[in-house]
Design a protein around this motif. Sequence first.
Motif, short mmCIF file in Angstrom:
data_model
loop_
_atom_site.label_atom_id
_atom_site.label_comp_id
_atom_site.label_asym_id
_atom_site.label_seq_id
_atom_site.Cartn_x
_atom_site.Cartn_y
_atom_site.Cartn_z
N PHE A 1 0.79 -1.23 0.00
CA PHE A 1 0.00 0.00 0.00
C PHE A 1 0.83 1.29 0.00
O PHE A 1 0.25 2.38 -0.13
CB PHE A 1 -0.94 0.02 1.22
N THR A 2 2.13 1.24 0.17
CA THR A 2 2.93 2.46 0.21
C THR A 2 4.03 2.43 -0.85
O THR A 2 4.49 1.36 -1.25
CB THR A 2 3.57 2.68 1.59
N VAL B 1 -1.75 9.33 -2.38
CA VAL B 1 -1.74 10.59 -1.64
C VAL B 1 -0.54 10.62 -0.69
O VAL B 1 -0.04 9.58 -0.26
CB VAL B 1 -3.05 10.77 -0.84
N PRO B 2 -0.05 11.83 -0.33
CA PRO B 2 1.07 11.93 0.61
C PRO B 2 0.74 11.23 1.93
O PRO B 2 -0.38 11.32 2.44
CB PRO B 2 1.22 13.44 0.80
N LEU C 1 0.51 6.89 -0.17
CA LEU C 1 -0.37 5.78 0.22
C LEU C 1 -1.37 5.52 -0.90
O LEU C 1 -1.90 6.45 -1.52
CB LEU C 1 -1.11 6.15 1.51
N ASP C 2 -1.64 4.25 -1.15
CA ASP C 2 -2.61 3.86 -2.17
C ASP C 2 -4.01 4.29 -1.72
O ASP C 2 -4.57 3.72 -0.80
CB ASP C 2 -2.55 2.34 -2.37
N ASP D 1 -6.54 4.70 -4.05
CA ASP D 1 -7.41 4.38 -5.19
C ASP D 1 -8.72 3.81 -4.65
O ASP D 1 -8.71 2.86 -3.86
CB ASP D 1 -6.71 3.34 -6.08
N PRO D 2 -9.87 4.38 -5.02
CA PRO D 2 -11.15 3.87 -4.53
C PRO D 2 -11.35 2.38 -4.76
O PRO D 2 -12.01 1.71 -3.97
CB PRO D 2 -12.19 4.69 -5.33
N ARG D 3 -10.70 1.86 -5.81
CA ARG D 3 -10.85 0.43 -6.10
C ARG D 3 -10.16 -0.44 -5.06
O ARG D 3 -10.45 -1.62 -4.92
CB ARG D 3 -10.27 0.13 -7.49
N HIS D 4 -9.20 0.15 -4.31
CA HIS D 4 -8.43 -0.61 -3.33
C HIS D 4 -8.79 -0.23 -1.89
O HIS D 4 -8.17 -0.71 -0.96
CB HIS D 4 -6.93 -0.40 -3.56
N ARG D 5 -9.76 0.67 -1.74
CA ARG D 5 -10.06 1.21 -0.40
C ARG D 5 -10.52 0.14 0.59
O ARG D 5 -10.12 0.15 1.75
CB ARG D 5 -11.13 2.30 -0.53
N GLU D 6 -11.35 -0.78 0.13
CA GLU D 6 -11.83 -1.81 1.06
C GLU D 6 -10.69 -2.70 1.52
O GLU D 6 -10.63 -3.10 2.69
CB GLU D 6 -12.94 -2.64 0.39
N ALA D 7 -9.78 -3.02 0.61
CA ALA D 7 -8.62 -3.83 0.99
C ALA D 7 -7.75 -3.09 1.99
O ALA D 7 -7.23 -3.67 2.95
CB ALA D 7 -7.80 -4.19 -0.25
#
Length: 457
Positions: free
Chosen positions: A115-116, A132-133, A151-152, A154-160
């Motif tokens: 994620f980073t 995002v920073p 940090l990731d 992306d809305p597609r990865h938010r739940e993960a």
Amino acid sequence: MVSAITSSQRQEGIEISEARAEEVYKIVFEEPPVAFFRLTQAGDEREKHFVESLADSATGVRFDVSRRDLLAVDGAPLSYWLPPDVLHLFRSVPALQPSFADARQGKATGDDPRFTRQRWEIAPTKFRREWVPFAKGGAFSRFYVDTDLVLDWDPRHREALKASGNALPSESLYFRAGLTYPRAAQVFNVRVMAEGCVFADKGPAIFPKNAVDTDFLLGVLNSSMLLYLCKARTSREQMGGRWEVGVVQRLPIPRPVGDMRQRIATPALRTHNAKATWDEGNEISTRFKEPWLATVLQEHPVRPLAEALEAMLAREAAADTEIQAWYAEMDTAVFDAYGLSPEIRETVLKDLGARPPELIWPQMAGKTAEQKRMEHVVRLLSFCVKQILEGDDDGIVPLVTCNNEPPLEERVLAELGKLVGADRAHVFGGTIAPERRKKVPGHKRADSIGDFLANAY
């Protein structure tokens, strides 16, 4: 109560000083002090020091502490060694939260490799949209630090992301400007957190309730006095190590009276701005514009390389002197804000011992002048290579002549010509060679710019 005692005694015709009235108040209204003995000697010496301390003839052994003051330190650690005037601050001065700010813990990803990323690892088009920073603690740096992690988001990865680590605590506070600090650090150090950041569990955030207090808090939280108060939450032998949010929330912060806010905020802001401006010459910083040496050469294009390097070292030393003077100025103002006497200040500074100084270029702390000179030369050449690669059609530049494409060394000299003049490029390039031939720890020797690019860079 003290003034009432003084007044009533004088009505009876008894002259009494305020100091004596204070003593009477403590005897009548406060519990007896708690006595602590620090007996670190061995054998008979231990017994001897104990007996001497009972007669007040041994210093640094017996500590008489007000029970109320001792219990005012959150969690009641055995902070008996603090001077009474300092210990009393935990009872008489308001805590950071809720009086001045909210301190919050942030996101633990649970899987950093997933994620980073470093800022340079992602495409510019994805910055602030999908990445995002991410303020995640980092190395020691008061007042300012470059936020180089992302940090990731992306809305597609938010739940993960939510399912990993500690969900998304304090999510409503993300992207707000504030202050942050590394949770694990030998010396508590606070820096500005720019707007637009997510903060981590290892990089908690502090959000002032009033924006006008931001620079004031930046100064107080980085002061010697605040570090001393932090020590009250740990053992005497340690300088901290883990600054949990709950500990920081309860640190006593003085209310600024008169010009006190400006006396503390102004040098803190100046230090932050000086470090941020200097970082514009640091190639690994997200603020980077051009190397410091390139700036100096553009100011005086005919200046010889050796003279330009000396000018750079002088500029760095002057900046260090300036920010250290600002820190001392700010430190004095913080002591005044807490209302502490010169004697207590001397005790605090002596007890803290040596601490990291303010440096404009912390990455080169402890390096010699020769190492710094070499670093400036390497960064100048590296910047030239960067400019060449970014301006090349396919981003592939040969080290030797290939398909009528000029070699990298020739193109580096052309880039240097933009700084010192095309007619001086070869002469100036020749002065780089003697610098590169020097034996400097951490750097590989090279006989020429071409040798450096092929075998050292």
